[in-house]
Scaffold this active site. Sequence first.
Site, PDB file in Angstrom:
ATOM      1  N   ARG A  67       0.625  -1.192   0.043  1.00  0.00           N
ATOM      2  CA  ARG A  67      -0.011   0.246   0.101  1.00  0.00           C
ATOM      3  C   ARG A  67       0.815   1.315   0.021  1.00  0.00           C
ATOM      4  NH1 ARG A  67      -1.855  -2.979   4.097  1.00  0.00           N
ATOM      5  NH2 ARG A  67      -1.814  -1.396   5.536  1.00  0.00           N
ATOM      6  N   ARG A 127       6.501   6.592   4.019  1.00  0.00           N
ATOM      7  CA  ARG A 127       5.776   5.355   3.115  1.00  0.00           C
ATOM      8  C   ARG A 127       5.915   4.167   3.856  1.00  0.00           C
ATOM      9  NH1 ARG A 127      11.431   7.172   0.616  1.00  0.00           N
ATOM     10  NH2 ARG A 127      10.496   9.117   1.243  1.00  0.00           N
ATOM     11  N   ASP A 187       9.541   1.143   0.709  1.00  0.00           N
ATOM     12  CA  ASP A 187      10.479   2.062  -0.388  1.00  0.00           C
ATOM     13  C   ASP A 187      11.576   1.009  -0.863  1.00  0.00           C
ATOM     14  OD1 ASP A 187      11.326   3.995  -2.178  1.00  0.00           O
ATOM     15  OD2 ASP A 187      12.595   4.623  -0.656  1.00  0.00           O
ATOM     16  N   ASP A 223      14.379   0.429  -3.559  1.00  0.00           N
ATOM     17  CA  ASP A 223      15.143   1.184  -4.700  1.00  0.00           C
ATOM     18  C   ASP A 223      16.428   0.388  -5.284  1.00  0.00           C
ATOM     19  OD1 ASP A 223      14.143   3.882  -4.328  1.00  0.00           O
ATOM     20  OD2 ASP A 223      15.562   4.211  -2.512  1.00  0.00           O
TER      21      ASP A 223
END
Length: 159
Positions: A82, A92, A95, A97
């Site tokens: 979500r 958040r 996350d 990356d």
Amino acid sequence: MAVAYIGLGSNLDGPEQRVAQALAALDRLPLTQLVMASPCYASTPVGPQDQPDFVNAVACVSTRLSPLALLDQLQALEQAHRRRRLRHWGPRTLDLDLLIFDDLTLDLPRLKVPHPCMHERAFVLVPLADIAPDLAIDGMSLHRLLAQVADGGLRRLSP
């Protein structure tokens, strides 16, 4: 098989558990296997300070996916948690990356590899050094990069 390094972060809804769940989910991605994960660290947020501290880690995976296919899988995993992109550098749930993908350098509209800001962030470099101490980024050793970055209040959470 390509080797990729993925930065994980969360500061909402049980961030340590979210990072642990995401690490397990990385091992279930198609054509991908989790090789190693760093300990978790707590760090102060980059950007707006009116949010909880983050929990961060770095994972190493081996994958047969292309960089963009791996990015798609990572973004789908964020959505499963979500993730909402309401504010730049805002809070958040998860996350993910894509930091490094083999020795590739990519500058695409959706993906830049190596990650363009990773050399400035202790919450990426310290856990990355835990699992790949001999890694070099753009020709610079992690030890040299770490010497140039402030720790940002980084605190190790797990062994």
